[in-house]
Design a protein around this motif. Structure first.
Motif, PDB file in Angstrom:
ATOM      1  N   ALA A 140       1.138  -0.996  -0.179  1.00 48.58           N
ATOM      2  CA  ALA A 140      -0.070   0.400   0.247  1.00 48.58           C
ATOM      3  C   ALA A 140       0.290   1.401   0.107  1.00 48.58           C
ATOM      4  O   ALA A 140       1.006   1.970  -0.929  1.00 48.58           O
ATOM      5  N   LEU A 141       1.519   1.385   1.397  1.00 54.77           N
ATOM      6  CA  LEU A 141       2.710   2.475   1.147  1.00 54.77           C
ATOM      7  C   LEU A 141       3.589   2.413  -0.232  1.00 54.77           C
ATOM      8  O   LEU A 141       3.898   4.011  -0.851  1.00 54.77           O
ATOM      9  N   ALA A 142       4.313   1.582  -0.616  1.00 54.67           N
ATOM     10  CA  ALA A 142       4.780   1.620  -1.990  1.00 54.67           C
ATOM     11  C   ALA A 142       3.360   2.356  -3.238  1.00 54.67           C
ATOM     12  O   ALA A 142       4.519   3.386  -3.699  1.00 54.67           O
ATOM     13  N   VAL A 143       2.837   1.549  -3.169  1.00 52.40           N
ATOM     14  CA  VAL A 143       1.724   2.423  -4.443  1.00 52.40           C
ATOM     15  C   VAL A 143       0.995   3.401  -3.636  1.00 52.40           C
ATOM     16  O   VAL A 143       1.503   4.682  -5.213  1.00 52.40           O
ATOM     17  N   PHE A 144       1.280   3.767  -3.443  1.00 46.45           N
ATOM     18  CA  PHE A 144       0.916   5.270  -2.885  1.00 46.45           C
ATOM     19  C   PHE A 144       2.100   6.533  -3.203  1.00 46.45           C
ATOM     20  O   PHE A 144       1.196   7.397  -4.059  1.00 46.45           O
ATOM     21  N   GLY A 145       2.863   5.767  -3.055  1.00 49.70           N
ATOM     22  CA  GLY A 145       4.293   6.586  -2.514  1.00 49.70           C
ATOM     23  C   GLY A 145       4.521   6.630  -4.065  1.00 49.70           C
ATOM     24  O   GLY A 145       4.904   7.655  -4.415  1.00 49.70           O
ATOM     25  N   ALA A 146       4.584   6.314  -5.154  1.00 50.13           N
ATOM     26  CA  ALA A 146       4.943   5.945  -6.901  1.00 50.13           C
ATOM     27  C   ALA A 146       4.054   6.739  -7.288  1.00 50.13           C
ATOM     28  O   ALA A 146       4.800   7.586  -7.716  1.00 50.13           O
ATOM     29  N   VAL A 147       2.299   6.433  -7.173  1.00 52.98           N
ATOM     30  CA  VAL A 147       1.862   7.229  -7.810  1.00 52.98           C
ATOM     31  C   VAL A 147       1.578   8.669  -7.237  1.00 52.98           C
ATOM     32  O   VAL A 147       1.684   9.845  -7.941  1.00 52.98           O
ATOM     33  N   LEU A 148       2.007   9.348  -6.139  1.00 56.84           N
ATOM     34  CA  LEU A 148       1.964  10.198  -5.625  1.00 56.84           C
ATOM     35  C   LEU A 148       2.825  11.266  -6.666  1.00 56.84           C
ATOM     36  O   LEU A 148       3.465  12.209  -6.606  1.00 56.84           O
ATOM     37  N   LEU A 149       4.468  10.661  -6.014  1.00 56.15           N
ATOM     38  CA  LEU A 149       5.738  10.687  -7.309  1.00 56.15           C
ATOM     39  C   LEU A 149       5.443  11.418  -7.980  1.00 56.15           C
ATOM     40  O   LEU A 149       5.909  12.266  -8.833  1.00 56.15           O
TER      41      LEU A 149
END
Lengths: 121, 960
Positions: B914-923
């Motif tokens: 979840a954190l990785a997906v969140f971070g990637a999309v947001l980045l």
């Protein structure tokens, strides 16, 4: 009937994706990659057949579940597909900044700028 | 056991250690390089008594058991003897290089490469598995490539030399791999013990000849046998310490080591005698002859090395036990005198400034000590009595007299040996004469530093000691090595200096006399050579063939890869289509017992129809980016609906959320791309051309679409494997999801548990894409008209902002909810991460990125990294409990009001997702939104010079 619909849709998506990928401007190519991704996702999902009428969630009763394996494959593929689309979009932007054009081969526009001599390589 | 570990690990670890030690200066580097060599030497000496008595050290660990490849080490006396050479000469070279390489050279890189090479070499001699041997064999090619190319930055010859050496020995390694595979097939295994014991079986196998040919190709290229010899003189561009190591004691000896090693398995046939003996004889004569013409000291030594390698190969070709012993003896002797000669040549080069024999004279006046050493070593090379070279050459002469020969051609062996003897004396004389022969030239020459001579002194001392009391020194090792090479008791050979006045001694005397005569009349010989020997050189042949291959490859690439993306893609797609059609035409046919799928209701028909229509619209409007994007997003939404119809709620959720962020990303991207695409194909402005291209694309699109549809249709009409309602695999997951994974949402259980490793890979890919995108956009100036394009006067309408803000907590709560229930009901890490990103993105949209990040201090990169690391750490956690990577641990924790929540490693893993997906999309969203604004989100301080609320391009302004 359902099978026919699914097959036909996969075909149409793939065809449109291929057509777009072969365009000479970057943006349609990005869209084409996206559509090809959809086609591939549906195709992989179809490998599990369409007979299951219930989601693969084991709550309340046995039997009739759809195949969870292609679903798991496709789920990550959707997210990766986003990564791919976003990355190619960024590439397109960067390529335009570097080459000054959005042609996939970096060719300068002849008509848009009204300047025939600027055709690059 | 310990010996074997030291043998491999000491130089390998030393190679790393040297790089670190080099920070403290050259001395530290030399010590760090010498220590592992010394350790190997000590370990070998300590193991000597057992090994010489016939003990074989073994160490085995399975590596790729399915391929028959084991990490099997095996050290017998033959390997031991080579190991001593490798470590001993290596140690001396370390000392020598300290003085030889210029003071400006930190030595770290050189020693690291040297030790890496030493490790590969020791690997070859201690391999207990043929495949492993090939691995080390290739490693010597690689590490020697870097050693030869050590001065590549300054010298073209170093680049060419290294490339040639790598092409020839690497190519030979490929042949060897093929040979070893066949050999293993014939012997019934790749284990060395198996292969050595299966000699009969191998020789009778139909695979014998091909295997022999390929193995010999490998050995001959490595040991520079004619006509593959040319890489060795070219490799003389290496720094002299490397030459002394590679081309006297180690690299080139790998080939003859292999021949000795596989002697019991391959020797003993006519093919062996003819191929090995013949190649050896040709090389023997060719090398000696070519050495006569060299003007470069190192060149002379290089060709003489080729000749001596030919001698050893020829001896091995004879196939008798005594010949093998002579070969092993000569390997040792050649290593000692040739290494010292290379070092002497290096000293001359170093202290006199040139290696050209035409410009060197009377050096003995300036460097008497070096001259004495060089003369003794050259005497050993020429086979002067009382030196070690004499003994093995004597044995060679004796063997040549005994040698088998076809019919009336038995005289060929002795004649070749004698001719070689004459020439070797002549070129040795030539080498020696740089120290005498008149006045000192150049006048600046002088003795080297004291300790630079030590390695030569030791080696020359060995030459003399072995040459005078052979049976007391190398005798036992030689007998043991021969025994282990033959896998049979060694034959009795008298290692005495004096065997009476016999034929070999006569030959030696004739060679000495003839050699001196030849040297005296060398001018006449040179003239004869120029008149009668055509200028044929394999070096030039090789260079030409490489050139022509490069040209052809370039032409081939140019025809395929025209620089046009569309054309390349079209070729790719056409090939795919053709392959598909081929399969369909040859293996297709009516489906086996076709099944009829479920019927379709009206809603389904509408969904599918709209989906297809939107796709066509997107394709049709490709010249109008915004319109096409709208159509494409309609496609995406209908795909989400289609997932619902196909009983895939997780997919539908994911697709829906992905669709939102995709549209955002593409809208942002569109802002920086032309808003108006000029007519389709502008390439030549010709209508006919455009039509042709459009027709090509239509055919390809139609073909691939039809193919995809047909494939889907065909699969859907076939029953699943196993005949049940779902496939066996699906049934397994449906059955085991709850008991083994502890969750009822099978898709999620597969993602985080059963196939967790795949998921870890996938979030890593996503992270790479996000980081790649961020890097591409870093400090990029917006292109074209993007900065001037009109923007909405009110970028962040207060009403919209005020309405959106309260939604953030709710959206995040929903995200948390979907995450927590994900293991049992639709939801999970992917969906939760996406939803959180969408929630944040909506704040960016309505209030601006600066406004949001200023208050929330979100560093997307950190979230991304945390996510990936958390997922990986969770997987690694299983290792602590001695379980395989990513083994899950699971239990339920009962939390009031929420109910049973899965608490376990999969929970943490999913959180990482979840954190990785969140971070990637947001980045990606952030970086796209901030193009042209030099601001680092990670710093979490808004750019002071930009008023937050008036910052220019924002997502809503894009579609103007």
């Amino acid at each position: 009937m359902m099978s026919l619909l699914l097959a036909g849709t996969v075909g149409v998506l793939a065809a449109c994706g291929v057509w777009l990928v072969l365009r000479s401007r970057t943006f349609p190519v990005v869209l084409g990659i996206m559509l090809l991704g959809y086609a591939a996702n549906l195709l992989v999902l179809a490998m599990g057949r369409v007979s299951g009428t219930r989601p693969p969630v084991l709550v309340g009763g046995e039997g009739g579940h759809a195949d969870p394996v292609p679903q798991a494959l496709v789920l990550t593929a959707i997210v990766i597909g986003f990564g791919m689309t976003a990355f190619t979009a960024v590439l397109a932007i960067r390529a335009r900044v570097e080459s000054g054009t959005d042609h996939v081969d970096g060719l300068q526009d002849m008509v848009a700028d009204g300047d025939d001599s600027r055709e690059g390589t | 056991m310990l010996t074997l570990l030291i043998l491999l690990l000491a130089p390998l670890l030393g190679a790393v250690g040297v790089l670190i030690a080099a920070r403290w200066g050259r001395g530290a580097a030399a010590l760090a390089a010498g220590a592992p060599a010394l350790a190997v030497l000590v370990a070998l000496v300590a193991a000597a008594p057992g090994i010489l008595d016939g003990e074989v050290l073994r160490l085995r660990a399975a590596w790729v058991p399915a391929l028959g490849l084991d990490m099997a080490l095996r050290l017998d006396a033959l390997g031991w003897l080579f190991g001593m050479l490798v470590a001993g000469v290596g140690l001396l070279v370390v000392l020598y290089a300290y003085y030889y390489l210029p003071a400006s050279d930190g030595l770290g890189r050189f020693y690291a490469l040297l030790l890496a090479f030493m490790a590969s070499m020791l690997g070859i001699v201690s391999s207990g598995n043929l495949l492993l041997l090939v691995v080390f064999w290739e490693l010597t090619s690689v590490s020697s490539f870097f050693l030869i190319a050590y001065w590549a930055r300054g010298e073209v010859s170093a680049r060419i030399g290294a490339r040639t050496a790598f092409a020839v020995t690497g190519g030979g390694g490929l042949a060897l791999l093929g040979g070893v595979l066949l050999l293993g097939q014939a012997a019934g295994g790749f284990d060395l013990d198996v292969v050595l014991g299966a000699g009969e079986r191998i020789r009778e196998s139909p695979l014998y000849l091909p295997a022999l040919t390929l193995v010999l190709l490998g050995a001959f290229t490595k040991s520079a046998q004619w006509p593959f010899h040319f890489w060795l003189p070219a490799a003389m561009a290496a720094p002299t310490p490397a030459s002394a190591y590679l081309h006297s004691a180690t690299m080139v000896k790998a080939g003859v080591f292999l021949l000795a090693r596989l002697h019991p398995a391959l020797a003993g046939t006519d093919a062996w005698v003819i191929a090995v003996g013949g190649a050896g004889m040709l090389t023997l004569l060719f090398g000696a002859y070519a050495a006569l013409w060299q003007h470069d000291l190192k060149g002379l030594l290089a060709y003489s090395t080729i000749s001596h390698l030919g001698l050893i190969t020829m001896l091995l070709g004879f196939g008798t036990g005594t010949a093998v012993m002579a070969a092993v003896f000569h390997i040792v002797n050649h290593a000692t005198f040739k290494a010292s000669l290379f070092m002497a040549a290096g000293i001359v080069d170093h202290e006199a400034g040139t290696r050209d024999m035409r410009r060197l004279n009377g050096l003995a006046r300036a460097m008497p000590w070096t001259a004495t050493l060089a003369v003794v070593a050259a005497g050993a090379m020429a086979g002067v009595p009382l030196l070690n070279g004499f003994l093995s050459k004597e044995m060679f002469f004796a063997e040549s007299l005994e040698a088998p020969g076809p019919g009336g051609l038995r005289w060929i062996g002795p004649a070749a040996a004698l001719l070689y003897g004459v020439m070797s004396v002549a070129y040795s004389a030539r080498f020696v004469m740089v120290f005498f022969n008149g006045a000192l030239m150049p006048a600046t020459a002088h003795e080297p530093p004291r300790f630079m001579r030590v390695p030569i002194e030791l080696l020359v001392a060995l030459c003399v000691i072995v040459g005078t009391i052979p049976s007391l020194t190398v005798g036992p090792a030689l007998i043991a090595a021969t025994r282990d090479a033959l896998q049979a008791p060694a034959p009795y050979v008298s290692l005495a200096i004096w065997h009476g006045f016999n034929l070999p001694l006569m030959m030696t005397l004739v060679a000495l006399a003839g050699g001196i005569v030849m040297y005296r009349h060398r001018e006449r010989l040179y003239r004869m050579h120029d008149r009668h020997v055509p200028g044929f050189s394999t070096t030039i042949l090789f260079a030409r063939s490489v050139k022509s291959m490069e040209r052809r490859a370039a032409r081939f690439t140019a025809t395929l890869e025209t620089g046009s993306l569309s054309r390349s893609t079209a070729v790719l797609l056409a090939v795919t289509l053709a392959m598909g059609a081929l399969v369909l035409a040859t293996r297709g046919g009516a489906p086996v017992s076709p099944v009829t799928g479920p019927g379709a209701d009206a809603a389904s028909i509408v969904i599918w129809a709209l989906l297809a229509t939107a796709a066509v619209a997107a394709a049709r409007w490709h010249a109008h980016p915004l319109r096409a994007l709208v159509a494409a997003s309609v496609v995406g939404l209908f795909v989400a609906l289609a997932f619902v119809r196909l009983s895939a709620p997780d997919l539908a959720l994911t697709q829906l959320l992905v669709e939102v962020v995709t549209i955002l990303v593409l809208l942002l991207a569109l802002h920086h791309l032309p808003q108006r695409t000029p007519g389709a194909e502008q390439r030549h402005g010709q209508r006919a051309w455009q039509r042709l291209v459009a027709a090509r694309d239509l055919v390809l699109a139609g073909g691939i679409g039809a193919g995809a549809a047909a494939l889907t249709w065909a699969v859907l009409r076939r029953p699943v494997h196993g005949g049940g309602p779902v496939s066996e695999l699906a049934a397994y997951y449906l059955r085991e999801s709850k008991p083994k994974g502890g969750g009822t949402n099978v898709v999620n259980v597969i993602l985080v548990d059963f196939r967790g490793f795949d998921t870890l890979g996938e979030i890593t890919v996503l992270a790479c894409a996000a980081i790649g995108a961020a890097v591409l956009l870093e400090r990029m100036k917006p292109a074209g008209d993007a900065p001037e394009r009109p923007h909405a006067p009110d970028a962040h309408p207060p009403v919209l902002a005020a309405l959106t803000r309260p939604f953030l907590p709710f959206a995040l709560m929903l995200s948390a909810f979907l995450f927590l229930r994900g293991h049992d009901l639709p939801g999970g890490g992917f969906v939760a991460g996406l939803l959180a990103a969408v929630a944040l993105a909506s704040q960016y949209l309505t209030s601006g990125i600066e406004w949001t990040t200023e208050r929330l201090r979100i560093d997307a990169r950190r979230w991304l990294a945390t996510g990936v690391l958390l997922a990986a750490a969770t997987g690694a956690g299983a290792l602590l409990f001695d379980r395989p990577f990513l083994t899950s641990f699971y239990d339920y924790a009962h939390i009031p009001a929420i109910g049973a929540v899965g608490a376990g490693s999969t929970f943490l893993f999913d959180l990482g997702v979840a954190l990785a997906v969140f971070g990637a999309v947001l980045l990606m969203l952030e970086r796209l939104g901030l193009i042209g604004r030099m601001r680092d989100i990670g710093a979490a301080t808004p750019a002071a010079e930009v008023p937050a609320d008036e910052v220019a391009p924002d997502v809503r302004a894009v579609d103007r």
